[in-house]
Design an enzyme around this catalytic site. Structure first.
Site: not given
Length: 324
Positions: A169, A254
């Site tokens: 990120r 995920d």
């Protein structure tokens, strides 16, 4: 007697607000509150695959924190090791849907989860845990969170594996050294990364070159977006992704991690492990939620064992699998 988690996921989740009506974000008055977080997403996907999971984090003593614990637990996830911080709030983020895309604004500085540190280890029960799942988000949250991840990686493992999803990120690494991700990933047993984020961290997204830079982990998975993924445990093995009528891409990475870990735990073949990752990502791509509705068992079995041509001809739609 119910056994504890087989996979324990550690990391921050936040309250998520998405527009409940069309229009520019500054004019939207009605919003839908849900939750979002990489590690809890993995934990929530695992029970649908028959794997007991737990999620460990810290939330604020506020309505968002209570909602988060309740909603993660509703997926069959053990949240008993989560703590409630009486001083720090639960983090939140806002997705601003618009014609130019869906930018995300984070309000997580000083959150309860950012206060996690090595003392968390004192309340962890790792008996029966076969995989400890971490991500590169946690060490970017604070110095204490970085110390926590280092402490987890330094623990004696025995037969327990540590899975590390890079989950870069860039906004979280402003003013911090993202090269730390290379150091941390190198100490894990299983590393998952997108080729784009690997390019930022290691300077290459090529699986063979990346393997040379990551000699320590026994397993390396490089995801290539909608093209597919490559598993490197010996000779690189590429498996194309399943074609999907995409509704919302958020959470697919995920879900892939959950599918891959579940198949790894049951001793599946390398190809089946990649395909299980693709299948779990695919059901998430079909929904606005971070956890999709599981496919029928017979459909999963058919696709896992399909020959290459059958796999390439399959397309997952809202009505089921279409063969073309």
């Amino acid at each position: 007697m119910t056994s504890g988690p087989e996979v324990l996921c550690i990391g921050e989740s936040m309250a998520l607000f998405v527009p409940a009506e069309p229009g520019p974000p500054d004019e939207v008055k009605h919003w839908t509150r849900t939750i979002g977080g990489a590690e809890s997403n993995v934990a929530c996907n695992l029970p649908t695959l028959g794997v007991r999971s737990g999620w460990v984090s810290a939330v604020g003593d506020d309505p968002f924190g209570r909602a988060m614990l309740r909603e993660v637990a509703s997926h069959g996830v053990d949240v008993s090791a989560c703590s409630v911080d009486p001083l720090r709030p639960t983090g939140l983020y806002v997705k601003e849907s618009g014609a130019g895309g869906s930018p995300v604004r984070y309000y997580r500085t000083g959150s309860a989860a950012s206060g996690m540190g090595p003392s968390l280890l004192e309340r962890l029960d790792l008996g029966g845990v076969r995989v400890l799942h971490l991500s590169g988000i946690t060490p970017a949250l604070s110095d204490s969170c970085l110390a926590l991840v280092r402490a987890l990686l330094a623990m004696p493992r025995g037969d327990r594996l540590i899975s590390f999803d890079v989950n870069l990120r860039p906004a979280l690494w402003l003013g911090r050294d993202p090269g730390l991700l290379a150091e941390l990933a190198g100490q894990a047993d299983i590393v998952l990364t997108g080729d784009d984020e690997a390019q930022h961290v290691w300077g290459t997204g090529d699986p063979a070159k990346l393997r040379a830079l990551l000699p320590g982990p026994r397993t390396l998975v490089v995801k290539h977006g909608e093209r597919g993924a490559t598993l490197v445990e010996g000779e690189p093995l590429f498996a194309p992704a399943l074609k999907v009528d995409v509704v919302e891409p958020v959470g697919a990475g995920d879900a892939f991690a959950a599918g891959f870990l579940a198949a790894t735990l049951r001793g599946a073949t390398p190809l089946e492990r990649l395909r299980q990752g693709h299948l779990q990502a695919a059901v998430t791509l079909l929904t606005h939620d971070d956890v999709g509705v599981p496919l029928p068992r017979e459909v999963v079995d058919t696709l896992l064992h399909a020959d290459p041509d059958e796999w390439r001809s399959a397309r997952l739609t809202g009505e089921g699998v279409v063969w073309k």
